[in-house]
Design a protein around this motif. Structure first.
Motif, PDB file in Angstrom:
ATOM      1  N   ASP A 109       0.854  -1.189   0.000  1.00 15.10           N
ATOM      2  CA  ASP A 109       0.000   0.000   0.000  1.00 15.10           C
ATOM      3  C   ASP A 109       0.899   1.252   0.000  1.00 15.10           C
ATOM      4  O   ASP A 109       1.300   1.763   1.047  1.00 15.10           O
ATOM      5  CB  ASP A 109      -0.913  -0.038   1.243  1.00 15.10           C
ATOM      6  CG  ASP A 109      -1.876   1.138   1.290  1.00 15.10           C
ATOM      7  OD1 ASP A 109      -1.660   2.130   0.559  1.00 15.10           O
ATOM      8  OD2 ASP A 109      -2.843   1.069   2.068  1.00 15.10           O
ATOM      9  N   GLY A 110       1.209   1.725  -1.209  1.00 11.11           N
ATOM     10  CA  GLY A 110       2.170   2.825  -1.371  1.00 11.11           C
ATOM     11  C   GLY A 110       1.759   4.100  -0.651  1.00 11.11           C
ATOM     12  O   GLY A 110       2.598   4.797  -0.092  1.00 11.11           O
ATOM     13  N   GLU A 111       0.445   4.402  -0.662  1.00 14.74           N
ATOM     14  CA  GLU A 111      -0.001   5.643  -0.022  1.00 14.74           C
ATOM     15  C   GLU A 111       0.206   5.571   1.488  1.00 14.74           C
ATOM     16  O   GLU A 111       0.712   6.513   2.106  1.00 14.74           O
ATOM     17  CB  GLU A 111      -1.483   5.914  -0.338  1.00 14.74           C
ATOM     18  CG  GLU A 111      -1.746   6.222  -1.806  1.00 14.74           C
ATOM     19  CD  GLU A 111      -0.860   7.354  -2.332  1.00 14.74           C
ATOM     20  OE1 GLU A 111      -0.864   8.433  -1.730  1.00 14.74           O
ATOM     21  OE2 GLU A 111      -0.150   7.143  -3.335  1.00 14.74           O
TER      22      GLU A 111
ATOM     23  N   SER B 256       3.862   5.748   2.290  1.00  9.80           N
ATOM     24  CA  SER B 256       4.364   7.109   2.046  1.00  9.80           C
ATOM     25  C   SER B 256       3.929   8.052   3.171  1.00  9.80           C
ATOM     26  O   SER B 256       4.704   8.915   3.605  1.00  9.80           O
ATOM     27  CB  SER B 256       3.863   7.637   0.701  1.00  9.80           C
ATOM     28  OG  SER B 256       4.300   6.781  -0.328  1.00  9.80           O
TER      29      SER B 256
ATOM     30  N   GLU C  66      11.024  -3.139  -0.895  1.00  6.34           N
ATOM     31  CA  GLU C  66       9.669  -2.840  -1.391  1.00  6.34           C
ATOM     32  C   GLU C  66       9.260  -1.420  -0.973  1.00  6.34           C
ATOM     33  O   GLU C  66       8.704  -0.659  -1.754  1.00  6.34           O
ATOM     34  CB  GLU C  66       8.645  -3.841  -0.829  1.00  6.34           C
ATOM     35  CG  GLU C  66       8.517  -5.135  -1.610  1.00  6.34           C
ATOM     36  CD  GLU C  66       9.517  -6.199  -1.180  1.00  6.34           C
ATOM     37  OE1 GLU C  66      10.465  -5.863  -0.426  1.00  6.34           O
ATOM     38  OE2 GLU C  66       9.373  -7.364  -1.596  1.00  6.34           O
TER      39      GLU C  66
ATOM     40  N   TYR D   6       8.743   3.591  -3.490  1.00  9.71           N
ATOM     41  CA  TYR D   6       7.683   4.589  -3.643  1.00  9.71           C
ATOM     42  C   TYR D   6       8.255   6.013  -3.769  1.00  9.71           C
ATOM     43  O   TYR D   6       9.047   6.445  -2.913  1.00  9.71           O
ATOM     44  CB  TYR D   6       6.704   4.529  -2.462  1.00  9.71           C
ATOM     45  CG  TYR D   6       6.034   3.178  -2.351  1.00  9.71           C
ATOM     46  CD1 TYR D   6       5.280   2.680  -3.413  1.00  9.71           C
ATOM     47  CD2 TYR D   6       6.184   2.389  -1.228  1.00  9.71           C
ATOM     48  CE1 TYR D   6       4.684   1.427  -3.332  1.00  9.71           C
ATOM     49  CE2 TYR D   6       5.592   1.138  -1.136  1.00  9.71           C
ATOM     50  CZ  TYR D   6       4.852   0.666  -2.193  1.00  9.71           C
ATOM     51  OH  TYR D   6       4.278  -0.580  -2.122  1.00  9.71           O
TER      52      TYR D   6
ATOM     53  N   ARG E  77       7.098   8.974  -3.153  1.00  8.49           N
ATOM     54  CA  ARG E  77       6.927   9.894  -2.001  1.00  8.49           C
ATOM     55  C   ARG E  77       7.853   9.521  -0.859  1.00  8.49           C
ATOM     56  O   ARG E  77       8.338  10.395  -0.131  1.00  8.49           O
ATOM     57  CB  ARG E  77       5.468   9.874  -1.520  1.00  8.49           C
ATOM     58  CG  ARG E  77       4.560  10.826  -2.313  1.00  8.49           C
ATOM     59  CD  ARG E  77       3.113  10.696  -1.858  1.00  8.49           C
ATOM     60  NE  ARG E  77       2.902  10.975  -0.451  1.00  8.49           N
ATOM     61  CZ  ARG E  77       1.923  10.401   0.298  1.00  8.49           C
ATOM     62  NH1 ARG E  77       1.081   9.534  -0.261  1.00  8.49           N
ATOM     63  NH2 ARG E  77       1.800  10.710   1.566  1.00  8.49           N
TER      64      ARG E  77
ATOM     65  N   ARG F 152      10.813   8.178  -1.278  1.00 14.03           N
ATOM     66  CA  ARG F 152      12.148   8.602  -1.701  1.00 14.03           C
ATOM     67  C   ARG F 152      12.288  10.126  -1.593  1.00 14.03           C
ATOM     68  O   ARG F 152      13.315  10.632  -1.160  1.00 14.03           O
ATOM     69  CB  ARG F 152      12.449   8.140  -3.127  1.00 14.03           C
ATOM     70  CG  ARG F 152      12.380   6.622  -3.300  1.00 14.03           C
ATOM     71  CD  ARG F 152      13.282   6.144  -4.404  1.00 14.03           C
ATOM     72  NE  ARG F 152      14.682   6.310  -4.046  1.00 14.03           N
ATOM     73  CZ  ARG F 152      15.347   5.465  -3.270  1.00 14.03           C
ATOM     74  NH1 ARG F 152      14.788   4.401  -2.775  1.00 14.03           N
ATOM     75  NH2 ARG F 152      16.619   5.703  -2.977  1.00 14.03           N
TER      76      ARG F 152
ATOM     77  N   ARG G 171      14.028  -0.805  -9.805  1.00 15.49           N
ATOM     78  CA  ARG G 171      12.927   0.148  -9.578  1.00 15.49           C
ATOM     79  C   ARG G 171      13.021   1.320 -10.561  1.00 15.49           C
ATOM     80  O   ARG G 171      14.120   1.663 -11.051  1.00 15.49           O
ATOM     81  CB  ARG G 171      12.931   0.628  -8.125  1.00 15.49           C
ATOM     82  CG  ARG G 171      14.117   1.464  -7.769  1.00 15.49           C
ATOM     83  CD  ARG G 171      14.106   1.889  -6.301  1.00 15.49           C
ATOM     84  NE  ARG G 171      15.354   2.545  -5.992  1.00 15.49           N
ATOM     85  CZ  ARG G 171      16.073   2.342  -4.891  1.00 15.49           C
ATOM     86  NH1 ARG G 171      15.656   1.497  -3.970  1.00 15.49           N
ATOM     87  NH2 ARG G 171      17.196   2.993  -4.704  1.00 15.49           N
TER      88      ARG G 171
END
Ligand code: DC
Length: 232
Positions: A61-63, A66, A111, A115, A117, A119, A197
């Motif tokens: 879940d990237g959001e 982040s 993993e 993302y 955000r 980084r 990536r």
């Protein structure tokens, strides 16, 4: 052997390379020799991964990951402890120096690091820390993205077998029960994600000096880098 005075040392030094390539050990030794600070940026990504594991956040879940990265408080200080750590890592007020090295964190840290955000948040913190110079910064994308104007860029590489062996010996020395094949597999897994990536992949900057350390001791690598610094 006597230490030479270095006339014009580079103000910022970037050291990049894959997991367990010796970046942190070598970067810290060079920083000590120059009287610089050093920052191992892997600690920051590990801190975010630790927080995700601790709070049971799905790393896919990237959001959510982040959001964690944008809120986390990470304090990294040179350590006085005599237990093999180089830094004390305080996350949201609690010492997590060893928790960030756990197999659970190793499993998900790459993993978490894909993302944009995540980084951006880490890159922003890293540039703030580097802005006064006299720093050796260690990571995957320091020479390419974080500090593209670094005055010296080193990229350390070594085969998976050699890196796994080194990590195995380190873990045994810490009294851990470890399996060489599992370490090698975990390194391969992280190499693949870190190099593949889309944002800031692991690769040498065009102007980096690439050093293969398969047949070199830590001492030899440090001497080699110090010679490069002296010869500038
Ligand atoms: O150097 P390390 O093994 O402690 O780094 C852990 C992870 O953090 C690594 O697998 C990828 C990520 N990382 C990154 O993406 N960019 C950096 N500059 C440093 C680390």
């Amino acid at each position: 052997m006597c230490e030479k005075t270095i006339q014009n040392p580079p103000n910022t030094i970037a050291i990049d390379g894959p997991a367990a390539s010796g970046k942190s050990t070598i970067g810290n030794l060079i920083a000590n020799k120059l009287g610089y600070i050093s920052l191992d940026t892997g600690i920051m990504y590990r801190a975010v991964a630790f927080k995700a594991v601790q709070e049971d956040v799905d790393v896919l879940d990237g959001e959510a990951v982040s959001d964690l990265a944008e809120q986390i408080s990470i304090d990294i200080r040179p350590s006085q402890e005599d237990d093999g750590r180089q830094f004390d890592v305080i996350i949201d007020g609690v010492d997590r120096s060893w928790d960030i090295r756990s197999p659970e964190v190793n499993q998900v840290v790459s993993e978490v690091s894909v993302y944009p955000r995540v980084r951006n948040a880490m890159t922003h913190l890293q540039r703030e820390i580097a802005k006064n110079g006299k720093i050796v910064m260690i990571g995957r994308d320091i020479g390419t993205v974080v500090l593209p104007d670094a005055e010296m860029k080193i990229y350390l590489e070594a085969s998976v077998q050699v890196r796994a062996q080194r990590r195995y010996i380190e873990e045994l020395a810490r009294g851990k029960k470890v399996c060489l094949d599992e370490i090698a597999e975990s390194l391969r897994h992280r190499d693949e994600i870190d190099s593949g990536r889309a944002v800031a992949p692991l690769r040498p900057a065009e102007d980096a000096v690439v050093i293969n350390t398969d047949d070199m001791t830590v001492f030899e690598v440090v001497e080699f880098v110090m010679d490069l610094i002296n010869l500038r």
